[in-house]
Design a protein around this motif. Structure first.
Motif, PDB file in Angstrom:
ATOM      1  N   ASP A   1      57.626 124.475 -28.136  1.00  0.00           N
ATOM      2  CA  ASP A   1      58.726 125.483 -27.627  1.00  0.00           C
ATOM      3  C   ASP A   1      59.434 125.747 -28.844  1.00  0.00           C
ATOM      4  OD1 ASP A   1      59.855 123.011 -27.276  1.00  0.00           O
ATOM      5  OD2 ASP A   1      60.878 123.552 -25.456  1.00  0.00           O
ATOM      6  N   CYS A   2      59.398 124.798 -29.961  1.00  0.00           N
ATOM      7  CA  CYS A   2      60.367 125.089 -31.018  1.00  0.00           C
ATOM      8  C   CYS A   2      59.584 125.955 -32.052  1.00  0.00           C
ATOM      9  CB  CYS A   2      60.557 123.561 -31.639  1.00  0.00           C
ATOM     10  SG  CYS A   2      61.697 123.973 -33.126  1.00  0.00           S
ATOM     11  N   ALA A   3      60.329 126.988 -32.706  1.00  0.00           N
ATOM     12  CA  ALA A   3      59.879 127.733 -33.586  1.00  0.00           C
ATOM     13  C   ALA A   3      59.335 127.098 -35.036  1.00  0.00           C
ATOM     14  CB  ALA A   3      60.720 128.631 -33.906  1.00  0.00           C
ATOM     15  N   ALA A   4      59.980 125.946 -35.186  1.00  0.00           N
ATOM     16  CA  ALA A   4      59.712 125.190 -36.513  1.00  0.00           C
ATOM     17  C   ALA A   4      58.587 123.945 -36.138  1.00  0.00           C
ATOM     18  CB  ALA A   4      60.828 124.546 -37.150  1.00  0.00           C
ATOM     19  N   ALA A   5      57.857 124.256 -34.917  1.00  0.00           N
ATOM     20  CA  ALA A   5      56.769 123.298 -34.771  1.00  0.00           C
ATOM     21  C   ALA A   5      55.831 123.324 -35.719  1.00  0.00           C
ATOM     22  CB  ALA A   5      56.168 123.435 -33.402  1.00  0.00           C
ATOM     23  N   GLN A   6      55.465 122.089 -36.426  1.00  0.00           N
ATOM     24  CA  GLN A   6      54.219 121.821 -37.280  1.00  0.00           C
ATOM     25  C   GLN A   6      52.895 121.860 -36.733  1.00  0.00           C
ATOM     26  OE1 GLN A   6      54.966 118.332 -39.849  1.00  0.00           O
ATOM     27  NE2 GLN A   6      53.537 118.962 -41.107  1.00  0.00           N
ATOM     28  N   THR A   7      52.064 122.623 -37.120  1.00  0.00           N
ATOM     29  CA  THR A   7      50.731 122.681 -36.659  1.00  0.00           C
ATOM     30  C   THR A   7      49.786 121.826 -37.551  1.00  0.00           C
ATOM     31  OG1 THR A   7      50.336 124.802 -37.587  1.00  0.00           O
ATOM     32  CG2 THR A   7      51.113 124.767 -35.151  1.00  0.00           C
ATOM     33  N   TYR A   8      48.938 121.028 -36.990  1.00  0.00           N
ATOM     34  CA  TYR A   8      47.923 120.341 -37.529  1.00  0.00           C
ATOM     35  C   TYR A   8      46.462 121.154 -37.270  1.00  0.00           C
ATOM     36  CZ  TYR A   8      51.515 116.741 -38.770  1.00  0.00           C
ATOM     37  OH  TYR A   8      52.496 116.109 -39.180  1.00  0.00           O
ATOM     38  N   HIS A   9      45.677 121.328 -38.425  1.00  0.00           N
ATOM     39  CA  HIS A   9      44.437 121.560 -38.099  1.00  0.00           C
ATOM     40  C   HIS A   9      43.676 120.582 -37.676  1.00  0.00           C
ATOM     41  CE1 HIS A   9      45.823 125.151 -40.282  1.00  0.00           C
ATOM     42  NE2 HIS A   9      46.231 124.360 -41.497  1.00  0.00           N
ATOM     43  N   PRO A  10      42.464 120.875 -36.840  1.00  0.00           N
ATOM     44  CA  PRO A  10      41.808 119.797 -36.338  1.00  0.00           C
ATOM     45  C   PRO A  10      41.150 118.683 -37.478  1.00  0.00           C
ATOM     46  CG  PRO A  10      41.112 121.959 -35.502  1.00  0.00           C
ATOM     47  CD  PRO A  10      42.157 122.344 -36.580  1.00  0.00           C
ATOM     48  N   GLY A  11      41.045 119.056 -38.588  1.00  0.00           N
ATOM     49  CA  GLY A  11      40.487 118.271 -39.589  1.00  0.00           C
ATOM     50  C   GLY A  11      41.723 117.591 -40.551  1.00  0.00           C
ATOM     51  N   HIS A  12      43.032 117.741 -39.944  1.00  0.00           N
ATOM     52  CA  HIS A  12      44.034 117.207 -40.775  1.00  0.00           C
ATOM     53  C   HIS A  12      44.228 115.832 -40.418  1.00  0.00           C
ATOM     54  CE1 HIS A  12      47.577 117.039 -42.752  1.00  0.00           C
ATOM     55  NE2 HIS A  12      48.293 116.445 -41.908  1.00  0.00           N
ATOM     56  N   GLU A  13      44.139 115.064 -41.732  1.00  0.00           N
ATOM     57  CA  GLU A  13      44.268 113.703 -41.807  1.00  0.00           C
ATOM     58  C   GLU A  13      45.852 113.249 -41.959  1.00  0.00           C
ATOM     59  OE1 GLU A  13      42.885 109.794 -44.463  1.00  0.00           O
ATOM     60  OE2 GLU A  13      41.694 111.676 -44.733  1.00  0.00           O
ATOM     61  N   VAL A  14      46.350 112.404 -41.121  1.00  0.00           N
ATOM     62  CA  VAL A  14      47.684 112.141 -41.055  1.00  0.00           C
ATOM     63  C   VAL A  14      47.843 110.977 -42.152  1.00  0.00           C
ATOM     64  CG1 VAL A  14      49.842 111.087 -40.143  1.00  0.00           C
ATOM     65  CG2 VAL A  14      48.250 112.801 -38.788  1.00  0.00           C
ATOM     66  N   LEU A  15      48.461 111.220 -43.232  1.00  0.00           N
ATOM     67  CA  LEU A  15      48.856 110.319 -44.503  1.00  0.00           C
ATOM     68  C   LEU A  15      49.940 109.348 -44.054  1.00  0.00           C
ATOM     69  CD1 LEU A  15      47.564 112.928 -47.160  1.00  0.00           C
ATOM     70  CD2 LEU A  15      46.129 111.200 -45.807  1.00  0.00           C
ATOM     71  N   SER A  16      50.760 109.762 -43.455  1.00  0.00           N
ATOM     72  CA  SER A  16      51.994 108.709 -43.233  1.00  0.00           C
ATOM     73  C   SER A  16      51.398 107.427 -43.058  1.00  0.00           C
ATOM     74  CB  SER A  16      52.827 109.343 -42.176  1.00  0.00           C
ATOM     75  OG  SER A  16      53.234 110.342 -42.486  1.00  0.00           O
ATOM     76  N   SER A  17      52.222 106.262 -43.621  1.00  0.00           N
ATOM     77  CA  SER A  17      52.139 104.914 -43.577  1.00  0.00           C
ATOM     78  C   SER A  17      52.803 104.363 -42.331  1.00  0.00           C
ATOM     79  CB  SER A  17      52.223 104.133 -44.898  1.00  0.00           C
ATOM     80  OG  SER A  17      52.125 102.933 -44.646  1.00  0.00           O
ATOM     81  N   LEU A  18      52.285 103.806 -41.416  1.00  0.00           N
ATOM     82  CA  LEU A  18      52.920 103.164 -40.199  1.00  0.00           C
ATOM     83  C   LEU A  18      53.422 101.907 -40.769  1.00  0.00           C
ATOM     84  CD1 LEU A  18      53.764 103.379 -37.498  1.00  0.00           C
ATOM     85  CD2 LEU A  18      51.651 101.896 -36.897  1.00  0.00           C
ATOM     86  N   PRO A  19      52.863 100.982 -41.652  1.00  0.00           N
ATOM     87  CA  PRO A  19      53.714  99.963 -42.032  1.00  0.00           C
ATOM     88  C   PRO A  19      54.911 100.147 -42.703  1.00  0.00           C
ATOM     89  CG  PRO A  19      51.446  99.603 -42.416  1.00  0.00           C
ATOM     90  CD  PRO A  19      51.449 100.890 -41.910  1.00  0.00           C
ATOM     91  N   LEU A  20      54.885 101.177 -43.632  1.00  0.00           N
ATOM     92  CA  LEU A  20      56.035 101.488 -44.330  1.00  0.00           C
ATOM     93  C   LEU A  20      57.108 102.194 -43.443  1.00  0.00           C
ATOM     94  CD1 LEU A  20      57.247 102.059 -47.063  1.00  0.00           C
ATOM     95  CD2 LEU A  20      56.146 104.265 -47.279  1.00  0.00           C
ATOM     96  N   GLN A  21      56.705 103.076 -42.674  1.00  0.00           N
ATOM     97  CA  GLN A  21      57.619 103.550 -41.656  1.00  0.00           C
ATOM     98  C   GLN A  21      58.274 102.555 -40.920  1.00  0.00           C
ATOM     99  OE1 GLN A  21      58.508 106.733 -42.088  1.00  0.00           O
ATOM    100  NE2 GLN A  21      60.099 106.500 -40.700  1.00  0.00           N
ATOM    101  N   MET A  22      57.637 101.657 -40.451  1.00  0.00           N
ATOM    102  CA  MET A  22      58.431 100.220 -39.635  1.00  0.00           C
ATOM    103  C   MET A  22      59.260  99.755 -40.491  1.00  0.00           C
ATOM    104  SD  MET A  22      54.827  98.930 -37.442  1.00  0.00           S
ATOM    105  CE  MET A  22      55.772  97.719 -37.035  1.00  0.00           C
ATOM    106  N   LEU A  23      58.910  99.385 -41.527  1.00  0.00           N
ATOM    107  CA  LEU A  23      59.594  98.943 -42.621  1.00  0.00           C
ATOM    108  C   LEU A  23      61.047  99.451 -42.971  1.00  0.00           C
ATOM    109  CD1 LEU A  23      57.091  97.023 -45.113  1.00  0.00           C
ATOM    110  CD2 LEU A  23      58.590  95.806 -43.770  1.00  0.00           C
TER     111      LEU A  23
END
Length: 190
Positions: A30-52
């Motif tokens: 419902d947000c106009a600034a929603a980020q859409t991901y394509h079906p083949g989009h690979e999320v590159l964010s690092s979970l260990p880095l984000q936790m640290l």
């Protein structure tokens, strides 16, 4: 079937816009600034880095408070040039840490290579040498709490450097692959 809410549509829309402006990474539909991901989009964010980074954000005020108190306790016992060096190191670590954590969050969550590289450079070129100076100089009066707090901070820093290096390597590899694949696309984007 949509969920019925007791709020009038104009109030709901106003609250949605307000929350969208507060939370930049709002990915609800419902947000106009929603980020859409394509079906083949690979999320590159690092979970260990984000936790640290997450735990470091909570640890930083405790480090800052304890380091400030320890500096106040030993300030009168230090030589003049060590007074200057320790105050400069404390201010450098404090100011750079805020910027470093911000760049780490933005670079990792939004998958931005320049911000993540800035995070890595600040960590490696400013934070690490300054912290190692404080931990290893024999003329600095080290109090037990200060040593413990700095060792925990050093472990955070080294872990974040390693995690950011691998995350940055994965992001640049993916972006390079994407760049080369786009060369073969036609003018209509197919």
């Amino acid at each position: 079937m949509a969920l019925h809410t007791p709020l009038p549509p104009n109030v709901r829309k106003g609250l949605t816009n307000f929350s969208g402006s507060l939370f930049i990474n709002n990915k609800t539909g419902d947000c106009a600034a929603a980020q859409t991901y394509h079906p083949g989009h690979e999320v590159l964010s690092s979970l260990p880095l984000q936790m640290l980074l997450y735990f470091n954000v909570f640890y930083f005020p405790f480090w800052c408070l304890s380091e400030g108190l320890m500096l106040e306790l030993k300030y009168s016992l230090l030589l003049l040039y060590y007074k200057f060096l320790l105050v400069a190191a404390f201010l450098t670590l404090t100011l750079a840490e805020g910027l470093r954590l911000y760049l780490g969050y933005i670079g990792n969550l939004q998958e931005k290579v320049p911000e993540l590289a800035g995070f890595l450079l600040l960590s490696f070129l400013i934070q690490l040498p300054t912290l190692l100076f404080i931990l290893t100089d024999e003329h600095i009066i080290r109090l037990p709490l200060e040593t413990a707090v700095h060792i925990i901070y050093l472990m955070f820093l080294l872990s974040e450097i390693a995690a950011a290096f691998f995350a940055l390597k994965a992001m640049t590899k993916h972006l390079t692959r994407q760049f080369y694949l786009r060369q073969f696309e036609g003018p209509d984007g197919l």
